[in-house]
Write a protein that holds these residues in place. Structure first.
Motif, mmCIF file in Angstrom:
data_model
loop_
_atom_site.group_PDB
_atom_site.id
_atom_site.type_symbol
_atom_site.label_atom_id
_atom_site.label_comp_id
_atom_site.label_asym_id
_atom_site.label_seq_id
_atom_site.Cartn_x
_atom_site.Cartn_y
_atom_site.Cartn_z
ATOM 1 N N GLU A 39 52.453 -33.956 34.982
ATOM 2 C CA GLU A 39 52.293 -34.442 36.350
ATOM 3 C C GLU A 39 53.663 -34.757 36.940
ATOM 4 O OE1 GLU A 39 50.371 -38.258 38.763
ATOM 5 O OE2 GLU A 39 50.114 -38.051 36.592
ATOM 6 N N ILE A 40 53.985 -34.127 38.076
ATOM 7 C CA ILE A 40 55.236 -34.420 38.766
ATOM 8 C C ILE A 40 54.940 -34.740 40.223
ATOM 9 C CG2 ILE A 40 56.612 -32.980 37.215
ATOM 10 C CD1 ILE A 40 56.735 -30.875 39.458
ATOM 11 N N ASP A 41 55.857 -35.475 40.852
ATOM 12 C CA ASP A 41 55.677 -35.876 42.240
ATOM 13 C C ASP A 41 56.445 -34.978 43.207
ATOM 14 O OD1 ASP A 41 54.093 -38.403 41.847
ATOM 15 O OD2 ASP A 41 55.848 -38.858 40.613
ATOM 16 N N GLY A 42 57.329 -34.156 42.679
ATOM 17 C CA GLY A 42 58.092 -33.242 43.503
ATOM 18 C C GLY A 42 58.852 -32.269 42.631
ATOM 19 N N TYR A 43 59.223 -31.134 43.211
ATOM 20 C CA TYR A 43 59.959 -30.101 42.478
ATOM 21 C C TYR A 43 61.094 -29.597 43.359
ATOM 22 C CZ TYR A 43 61.263 -25.459 40.931
ATOM 23 O OH TYR A 43 61.996 -24.363 40.568
ATOM 24 N N VAL A 44 62.273 -29.444 42.752
ATOM 25 C CA VAL A 44 63.449 -28.955 43.471
ATOM 26 C C VAL A 44 64.031 -27.759 42.723
ATOM 27 C CG1 VAL A 44 65.707 -29.506 44.439
ATOM 28 C CG2 VAL A 44 63.974 -31.312 44.220
ATOM 29 N N SER A 45 64.202 -26.651 43.422
ATOM 30 C CA SER A 45 64.924 -25.492 42.897
ATOM 31 C C SER A 45 66.323 -25.515 43.481
ATOM 32 C CB SER A 45 64.207 -24.196 43.283
ATOM 33 O OG SER A 45 65.031 -23.065 43.018
ATOM 34 N N ILE A 46 67.336 -25.591 42.626
ATOM 35 C CA ILE A 46 68.732 -25.549 43.062
ATOM 36 C C ILE A 46 69.350 -24.265 42.508
ATOM 37 C CG2 ILE A 46 70.957 -26.723 43.107
ATOM 38 C CD1 ILE A 46 69.505 -29.315 42.397
ATOM 39 N N ALA A 47 69.679 -23.334 43.379
ATOM 40 C CA ALA A 47 70.254 -22.047 42.970
ATOM 41 C C ALA A 47 69.352 -21.326 41.988
ATOM 42 C CB ALA A 47 71.652 -22.242 42.375
ATOM 43 N N GLY A 48 68.046 -21.368 42.249
ATOM 44 C CA GLY A 48 67.088 -20.712 41.374
ATOM 45 C C GLY A 48 66.803 -19.283 41.807
ATOM 46 N N ALA A 49 66.589 -18.402 40.845
ATOM 47 C CA ALA A 49 66.288 -16.998 41.144
ATOM 48 C C ALA A 49 64.906 -16.868 41.755
ATOM 49 C CB ALA A 49 66.377 -16.167 39.877
ATOM 50 N N GLY A 50 64.747 -15.865 42.606
ATOM 51 C CA GLY A 50 63.450 -15.570 43.187
ATOM 52 C C GLY A 50 62.836 -14.304 42.634
ATOM 53 N N ARG A 51 63.547 -13.670 41.672
ATOM 54 C CA ARG A 51 63.092 -12.412 41.089
ATOM 55 C C ARG A 51 63.076 -12.513 39.565
ATOM 56 N NH1 ARG A 51 67.899 -9.099 42.983
ATOM 57 N NH2 ARG A 51 68.823 -11.177 42.908
ATOM 58 N N PRO A 52 62.289 -11.668 38.897
ATOM 59 C CA PRO A 52 62.303 -11.670 37.431
ATOM 60 C C PRO A 52 63.681 -11.313 36.893
ATOM 61 C CG PRO A 52 60.380 -10.492 38.267
ATOM 62 C CD PRO A 52 61.274 -10.746 39.447
ATOM 63 N N ILE A 53 63.975 -11.780 35.689
ATOM 64 C CA ILE A 53 65.304 -11.595 35.113
ATOM 65 C C ILE A 53 65.631 -10.120 34.896
ATOM 66 C CG2 ILE A 53 64.465 -11.915 32.762
ATOM 67 C CD1 ILE A 53 67.932 -12.881 34.228
ATOM 68 N N GLY A 54 64.633 -9.286 34.660
ATOM 69 C CA GLY A 54 64.910 -7.859 34.494
ATOM 70 C C GLY A 54 65.534 -7.252 35.743
ATOM 71 N N ALA A 55 65.005 -7.602 36.899
ATOM 72 C CA ALA A 55 65.553 -7.088 38.163
ATOM 73 C C ALA A 55 66.974 -7.588 38.379
ATOM 74 C CB ALA A 55 64.652 -7.512 39.324
ATOM 75 N N ILE A 56 67.217 -8.815 38.015
ATOM 76 C CA ILE A 56 68.551 -9.389 38.201
ATOM 77 C C ILE A 56 69.556 -8.726 37.267
ATOM 78 C CG2 ILE A 56 69.905 -11.506 37.939
ATOM 79 C CD1 ILE A 56 67.370 -12.993 38.887
ATOM 80 N N LEU A 57 69.161 -8.479 36.026
ATOM 81 C CA LEU A 57 70.058 -7.811 35.092
ATOM 82 C C LEU A 57 70.416 -6.407 35.586
ATOM 83 C CD1 LEU A 57 68.607 -8.854 31.615
ATOM 84 C CD2 LEU A 57 70.794 -9.547 32.613
ATOM 85 N N ARG A 58 69.437 -5.690 36.094
ATOM 86 C CA ARG A 58 69.735 -4.350 36.622
ATOM 87 C C ARG A 58 70.759 -4.444 37.751
ATOM 88 N NH1 ARG A 58 64.151 -3.762 35.617
ATOM 89 N NH2 ARG A 58 63.690 -2.089 34.131
ATOM 90 N N GLU A 59 70.589 -5.401 38.613
ATOM 91 C CA GLU A 59 71.525 -5.563 39.714
ATOM 92 C C GLU A 59 72.913 -5.888 39.204
ATOM 93 O OE1 GLU A 59 70.525 -7.746 43.576
ATOM 94 O OE2 GLU A 59 71.662 -9.246 42.448
ATOM 95 N N GLN A 60 73.006 -6.762 38.220
ATOM 96 C CA GLN A 60 74.306 -7.181 37.711
ATOM 97 C C GLN A 60 75.010 -6.081 36.924
ATOM 98 O OE1 GLN A 60 73.257 -10.674 35.527
ATOM 99 N NE2 GLN A 60 73.160 -11.977 37.343
ATOM 100 N N LEU A 61 74.236 -5.175 36.344
ATOM 101 C CA LEU A 61 74.823 -4.117 35.532
ATOM 102 C C LEU A 61 74.975 -2.799 36.294
ATOM 103 C CD1 LEU A 61 72.857 -4.793 32.206
ATOM 104 C CD2 LEU A 61 75.144 -5.581 32.836
ATOM 105 N N ALA A 62 74.689 -2.828 37.572
ATOM 106 C CA ALA A 62 74.714 -1.595 38.362
ATOM 107 C C ALA A 62 76.095 -0.962 38.438
ATOM 108 C CB ALA A 62 74.188 -1.869 39.772
ATOM 109 N N SER A 63 77.142 -1.749 38.272
ATOM 110 C CA SER A 63 78.508 -1.218 38.408
ATOM 111 C C SER A 63 79.068 -0.670 37.100
ATOM 112 C CB SER A 63 79.446 -2.315 38.931
ATOM 113 O OG SER A 63 79.495 -3.406 38.032
ATOM 114 N N LEU A 64 78.292 -0.667 36.020
ATOM 115 C CA LEU A 64 78.765 -0.093 34.758
ATOM 116 C C LEU A 64 78.967 1.416 34.900
ATOM 117 C CD1 LEU A 64 76.437 -1.834 32.122
ATOM 118 C CD2 LEU A 64 78.852 -2.323 32.559
#
Length: 361
Positions: free
Chosen positions: A201-226
């Motif tokens: 049970e929580i009274d509030g939730y805060v996302s600070i610099a949280g991803a909005g996409r699954p980690i697989g999509a983010i990894l592809r983006e980060q490795l695109a310049s290889l």
């Protein structure tokens, strides 16, 4: 991150982050004294109202602000944390600060040598000075929480970090000095906070610099310049892991072994199951989403995806805030300072956003 979350811009940072263990820590402290009609302590720490005879001479005053080292136990061992309690008699709103990935301690510094930005310590101390308690902790396998991690890396699962975060929520919830408990997850910790909220049970939730996409999509983006060959092989491995398949043959290079070595693959597979936008949509607690405009690891697009999934959420975009919660430009030297200089303060606008959102009762 170096506090560099698994949401890293250069591929070598992502490799470093994905291999890190995830886990969280615990909290607890004492009790309250008197307060005025609005819940605030009366002058001098007295619980007396106008016209009363006043407290007896030996009545305890409300305590000063304090830090306490505390522990909770998970199934494997002790999680260690620091509880910050504001001056006064309370009850206070309280926050569980869930860290991002990387071998960083509860303060947001290197567990090896203590160097770093001290972002979590500065955040906790700033909240304390504004009347908000908090717990920050060493993740399982780090610092004082070494015994709380599995003995072998291949036994680590993403959900363990969420379970550990939930232990800290329950610890604060059981302490009468705290009126409310809010979860604030930074970077990878934002998704862990969403999962932790499923069972606590929580009274509030805060996302600070949280991803909005699954980690697989983010990894592809980060490795695109290889280079083409490396990028194609990396994408093949990511696809197999997303399908829940272990990859036996991994190129023996620092990048590939850092990201995809066999012992870390079960952890990555367990992480890839989650879509942050879907998880935040299912949450029931009030939501605050915070994103900086000079964050080189997480995009504004990610914050907008989270906000789109929960139209009732409050979205705060902070101009000039880096991934490390400190002011920075996009210049390399400025970013480097944000990651490594503990004398740089956390941006004031973040405190304003948190103070305006965190429920007091």
């Amino acid at each position: 991150m170096s506090l560099r979350s698994c949401l890293l811009v250069p591929a070598r940072r992502a490799a470093f982050a994905v291999s890190c263990t995830a886990a969280l820590a615990s909290s607890s402290l004492g009790a309250g004294c008197g307060a005025g009609e609005d819940g605030a302590p009366l002058p001098g720490g007295s619980s007396a109202l106008p016209g009363d005879a006043g407290p007896p001479p030996d009545a305890p005053a409300c305590p000063a602000a304090a830090s306490a080292e505390i522990e909770v136990e998970n199934a494997r061992g002790a999680l260690a944390g620091t509880l910050e309690v504001p001056a006064g008699c309370g009850p206070f709103p309280a926050v569980v600060i869930i860290p991002g990935s990387g071998p960083n301690d509860r303060d947001g510094n290197s567990a090896a040598d203590g160097s770093g930005s001290s972002a979590y310590r500065l955040l906790a101390e700033g909240l304390r000075d504004r009347g908000i308690a908090s717990i920050r902790y060493d993740k399982a396998g780090i610092g004082g929480s070494v015994s709380a991690a599995p003995r072998e890396e291949q036994e680590m699962r993403f959900e363990m970090g969420a379970e550990d975060a939930g232990l800290w929520v329950k610890e604060l919830r059981g302490d009468a000095r705290f009126a409310t408990v809010t979860v604030a997850g930074h970077s990878e910790g934002a998704l862990l906070g969403m999962l932790a909220a499923r069972g606590t049970e929580i009274d509030g939730y805060v996302s600070i610099a949280g991803a909005g996409r699954p980690i697989g999509a983010i990894l592809r983006e980060q490795l695109a310049s290889l280079p083409d060959e490396d990028r194609e092989r990396a994408y093949e491995i990511i696809g197999q892991l997303e399908a829940g398949e272990l990859v036996e043959e991994v190129p023996q290079t620092p990048l590939f072994m850092g990201l995809f070595r066999p012992s870390v693959q079960p952890y990555i597979i367990s992480w890839m199951k989650y879509d942050p936008a879907a998880e935040i949509e299912a949450m029931k607690a009030p939501l605050l989403i915070v994103q900086g405009t000079t964050d080189i690891q997480v995009k504004l697009e990610d914050a907008e995806l989270l906000a789109d999934a929960r139209p009732d959420a409050e979205l705060v975009v902070i101009e000039g805030m880096s991934h490390m919660l400190k002011e920075a430009t996009l210049a390399d030297a400025s970013q480097q300072a944000a990651y490594t200089d503990p004398t740089l303060p956390v941006v004031e606008r973040l405190f304003e956003a948190l103070e305006g959102f965190i429920p007091a009762e």
